[in-house]
Design a protein around this motif. Structure first.
Motif, PDB file in Angstrom:
ATOM      1  N   ARG A   1      -8.980   5.399  -4.177  1.00 29.20           N
ATOM      2  CA  ARG A   1      -7.535   5.441  -4.417  1.00 29.20           C
ATOM      3  C   ARG A   1      -7.042   6.872  -4.600  1.00 29.20           C
ATOM      4  O   ARG A   1      -5.993   7.266  -4.078  1.00 29.20           O
TER       5      ARG A   1
ATOM      6  N   LEU B   1       0.324   3.950   6.647  1.00 21.46           N
ATOM      7  CA  LEU B   1       0.944   2.635   6.491  1.00 21.46           C
ATOM      8  C   LEU B   1       2.451   2.696   6.691  1.00 21.46           C
ATOM      9  O   LEU B   1       3.062   1.727   7.147  1.00 21.46           O
TER      10      LEU B   1
ATOM     11  N   GLY C   1       0.819  -1.203   0.000  1.00 22.89           N
ATOM     12  CA  GLY C   1       0.000   0.000   0.000  1.00 22.89           C
ATOM     13  C   GLY C   1       0.850   1.249   0.000  1.00 22.89           C
ATOM     14  O   GLY C   1       2.047   1.234   0.345  1.00 22.89           O
ATOM     15  N   HIS C   2       0.255   2.357  -0.401  1.00 21.02           N
ATOM     16  CA  HIS C   2       0.956   3.638  -0.397  1.00 21.02           C
ATOM     17  C   HIS C   2       1.291   4.018   1.036  1.00 21.02           C
ATOM     18  O   HIS C   2       0.438   3.950   1.922  1.00 21.02           O
TER      19      HIS C   2
ATOM     20  N   CYS D   1      -6.288  -7.712   5.583  1.00 25.43           N
ATOM     21  CA  CYS D   1      -6.510  -7.726   4.131  1.00 25.43           C
ATOM     22  C   CYS D   1      -6.872  -9.123   3.643  1.00 25.43           C
ATOM     23  O   CYS D   1      -7.707  -9.277   2.749  1.00 25.43           O
TER      24      CYS D   1
ATOM     25  N   GLN E   1      -6.892   2.107   3.319  1.00 27.75           N
ATOM     26  CA  GLN E   1      -6.412   0.964   2.548  1.00 27.75           C
ATOM     27  C   GLN E   1      -7.453  -0.146   2.514  1.00 27.75           C
ATOM     28  O   GLN E   1      -7.724  -0.726   1.456  1.00 27.75           O
TER      29      GLN E   1
ATOM     30  N   HIS F   1       2.880   0.745  -5.995  1.00 27.50           N
ATOM     31  CA  HIS F   1       2.256   0.122  -4.815  1.00 27.50           C
ATOM     32  C   HIS F   1       1.102  -0.754  -5.309  1.00 27.50           C
ATOM     33  O   HIS F   1      -0.056  -0.343  -5.277  1.00 27.50           O
TER      34      HIS F   1
ATOM     35  N   ARG G   1      -1.156   6.349   2.836  1.00 31.40           N
ATOM     36  CA  ARG G   1      -2.556   5.973   2.985  1.00 31.40           C
ATOM     37  C   ARG G   1      -2.807   5.472   4.403  1.00 31.40           C
ATOM     38  O   ARG G   1      -1.947   4.823   5.007  1.00 31.40           O
TER      39      ARG G   1
ATOM     40  N   ALA H   1      -1.583  -2.622  -5.100  1.00 32.47           N
ATOM     41  CA  ALA H   1      -2.635  -3.162  -4.228  1.00 32.47           C
ATOM     42  C   ALA H   1      -3.530  -4.140  -4.970  1.00 32.47           C
ATOM     43  O   ALA H   1      -4.047  -5.091  -4.394  1.00 32.47           O
TER      44      ALA H   1
ATOM     45  N   LEU I   1      -9.678  -1.637  -0.716  1.00 33.04           N
ATOM     46  CA  LEU I   1      -9.718  -3.054  -1.052  1.00 33.04           C
ATOM     47  C   LEU I   1     -11.135  -3.616  -0.981  1.00 33.04           C
ATOM     48  O   LEU I   1     -11.431  -4.608  -1.655  1.00 33.04           O
TER      49      LEU I   1
END
Length: 682
Positions: free
Chosen positions: A440, A126, A85-86, A141, A94, A507, A89, A509, A98
């Protein structure tokens, strides 16, 4: 339930494959550990199972391969490394992003945050999370879509004892609810403590498949751990006393001043150290690793088979005799000389609920349960048709004891010499692409900072330009000096468009560990819509802020609108939208944010002069009267006055920068579609 059969990696440069014919099962309701001394080998096994690397073999998740499952994230939760992830973020952002990718309600993010204990850190970035918190987020996640199966690569690596115990308790709770858990580790003690079944991997092959209790008895043994500044002297004393007393004691010198004593007790070691005046810094009972099992060897052809069981053919013999049932991994591990003894359930004796293997001359037909979809009727002939019962399809249902557990594979035809190839399928698009793209784009501060910087620079340039009194009003409001190839607003819109795909590659994701992002038209359309909306917002804010600032500083005369302001406004909006799309498509084609910006700057710097030279040549005919001719060719009657708008559009396209930008967009779109088709044809 996971059934992996014949997993084999592709050899590289005439080297043997690192993963060679790995076959095992991980049952529902149990925690299975894949133990390997080399972490890269166990990671490769997982990547082959999940079709992330090319190779050979097949893996069934509750009777279906991964590419035949409509929504894989709802069947298999994956944790292969750090959360991709960024760094800017938030934890909650995040998970919400997702949620749109997996197609679950956004409220599921708060539910899994509570499950993994990250509610108090939901607003943390993150990039600021510790190792333990990152593992918790990775588990969140994996649990986001409520999958039946969890596949984790070294989840407790570099964690504290407290965090590791919490993680293992979470995996145990998921298994107790009827799910399947498979994790890799290189620590035998962790495997024996946290798993119900341990599959040992050595040199890319399965050498043992045991219950955790049998694994602990055969692989682990008690020892006395010692630390002393006189370790060498104490080693000699313990060895001498064991030799004199004829006791089976083994003393092993560890790193530094540490000793491990097998076959003795802390009382005996302490008495020996006290009697000879040896200083001890540590004296404790531990459970140690007896070392990896020996590498697999081919069984001797003259070895007598076990009474009452058929001799297990080698892989070469199985390949040369079609119709012969292959030997299960557990039976192969039990027949290897020098390996740890396996429990009774892992011997070559047939399972009490399965029929013995039929001869090749009278093959027994395989059961044919109803497939999951109309195209799932064909199963590779060399593998068993391992379809689960209806009770196994439900995560909370108990396993069917009368079902074939895989200990006696069923053949449906002649055996193939090699398992089927593993095809690496491209990553899937988010199920809700527009919602995903909005979360995003708005989940990181980059967009807000870019818009603020564009407004500040545009306001400064417009005020400075207005002092000279020679700049036309359209360029004043757009803050576009003649010295710049593009105005700051166009550069900002292009940067945000390039980041739309650039962040996906930096990144990933959506495509963790795949190296690419989905090139589906749904995701592209969502990005085009969001980028266009962002560009229009920037264009409106720049015009309004510059006009207001000029009105305050220089008065009303400077900001008096010209008569053709509608066409100028449309040209301005189209310019920023085109720049945003150019950066987006270029970053998607070249997989880089910098490449997207470079392609955008190449339009006015390189391509526009070339177009101007081409249009500056002598011409005999012009396109005058084109709107009227288009109206004559139309099948329906145009509204009155529409020629005016068509003529304005034609004049706009006749400008060199507009024509070049449209040509660049068409070229980039064609390149993107070609790369998308190529990835689908693989």
């Amino acid at each position: 339930m996971i059934q992996a059969t014949g997993l084999t990696s592709n050899p590289k440069k005439d080297q043997p494959p690192t993963i060679d014919d790995v076959s095992f099962e991980a049952r529902a309701g149990r925690v299975t550990a894949l133990l390997g001394a080399v972490p890269a080998e166990t990671a490769d096994v997982l990547r082959l199972m999940l079709q992330l690397e090319p190779g050979r073999g097949v893996t069934y998740f509750r009777g279906r391969p991964l590419n035949r499952i409509a929504h894989p994230s709802r069947e298999v939760g994956i944790l292969l490394g750090d959360v991709p992830g960024h760094p800017a973020r938030t934890v909650r952002g995040q998970l919400r992003m997702l949620c749109a990718a997996t197609g679950v309600p956004v409220t599921r993010a708060d539910e899994v945050l509570e499950v993994v204990g990250l509610v108090s850190l939901r607003d943390e970035r993150l990039g600021t999370l510790s190792r333990g918190m990152d593992r918790r987020l990775g588990l969140a996640c994996a649990l986001l879509a409520d999958p039946h199966t969890l596949v984790l690569n070294a989840p407790a690596e570099a964690l504290s004892a407290r965090e590791a115990a919490w993680l293992h308790a979470m995996l145990r709770a998921h298994a107790q609810q009827g799910g399947t858990v498979l994790f890799t580790t290189s620590d035998p003690k962790e495997a024996a403590r946290a798993a119900d079944r341990v599959i040992t991997l050595e040199q890319g092959c399965v050498v043992a498949d045991q219950d955790a209790a049998d694994f602990a008895r055969t692989r682990l043994r008690p020892r006395v751990a010692i630390r002393s500044p006189h370790a060498a002297r104490l080693l000699a004393l313990l060895t001498k006393e064991a030799r004199v007393a004829r006791r089976s004691v083994e003393v092993v010198r560890e790193d530094g001043n540490r000793l491990s004593v097998y076959g003795s007790t802390t009382a005996d070691v302490g008495e020996t150290a006290y009697k000879h005046g040896v200083l001890l810094h540590q004296l404790a009972d531990e459970v140690g690793d007896s070392g990896p099992p020996p590498p697999p060897q081919e069984p001797s052809a003259t070895a007598a088979p076990h009474p009452g069981t058929a001799p297990a053919p080698s892989s070469a013999a199985a390949a040369s005799h079609p119709g012969t049932a292959p030997t299960p991994p557990s039976a192969t591990a039990a027949s290897l000389p020098g390996t740890a003894p396996t429990p009774a359930s892992a011997t070559a004796a047939p399972h009490p609920h399965t029929a013995p293997a039929t001869p090749a001359s009278h093959p027994q037909p395989a059961p044919t349960p109803a497939p999951a979809d109309p195209q799932a009727t064909a199963v590779p002939a060399y593998t068993q048709d391992a379809k689960q019962s209806e009770s196994d399809e439900k995560p909370g249902a108990p396993a069917n004891k009368n079902a074939n557990d895989g200990s006696q594979p069923v053949t449906s035809g002649p055996l193939h010499p090699l398992p089927p190839p593993i095809t690496v399928h491209p990553a899937r698009s988010p199920l809700r692409p527009l919602r995903y793209e909005l979360r995003r784009a708005t989940g990181i501060p980059t967009g807000y900072l870019t818009v603020a910087l564009v407004l500040a620079v545009s306001a400064l340039i417009s005020v400075v330009q207005a002092r000279t009194g020679h700049t036309p009003l359209p360029r004043l409001l757009a803050a576009w000096p003649y010295e710049l190839p593009l105005p700051p607003a166009a550069l900002g819109a292009g940067l945000l468009g390039a980041l739309s795909f650039g962040d996906e590659f930096k990144h990933p994701a959506l495509a963790a560990d795949r190296g690419t992002v989905p090139r589906r038209l749904g995701l592209l359309a969502a990005k085009l819509v969001v980028c266009a909306a962002t560009a229009l917002l920037i264009a409106a804010l720049v015009l309004l802020s510059d006009a207001a600032l000029l009105h305050v500083v220089y008065g009303e005369e400077v900001t008096r609108l010209p008569a053709d302001w509608p066409s100028l406004t449309a040209s301005w909006l189209c310019l920023l939208t085109g720049c945003s799309w150019a950066g987006l498509l270029a970053a998607g084609v070249f997989r880089s944010t910098a490449a997207g910006l470079a392609a955008l700057l190449a339009v006015p710097v390189v391509l526009v002069p070339v177009v101007q030279k081409a249009l500056a040549g002598p011409s005999v005919r012009t396109a005058a009267g084109l709107p009227a001719r288009l109206r004559d060719l139309a099948l329906v009657q145009w509204p009155i006055g529409s020629e005016h708008y068509v003529a304005g559009a034609v004049r706009m396209l006749a400008q060199p920068i507009a024509f070049t930008l449209v040509l660049s967009l068409a070229t980039l779109m064609a390149a993107y579609l070609l790369t998308s088709m190529r990835s689908r044809l693989r």
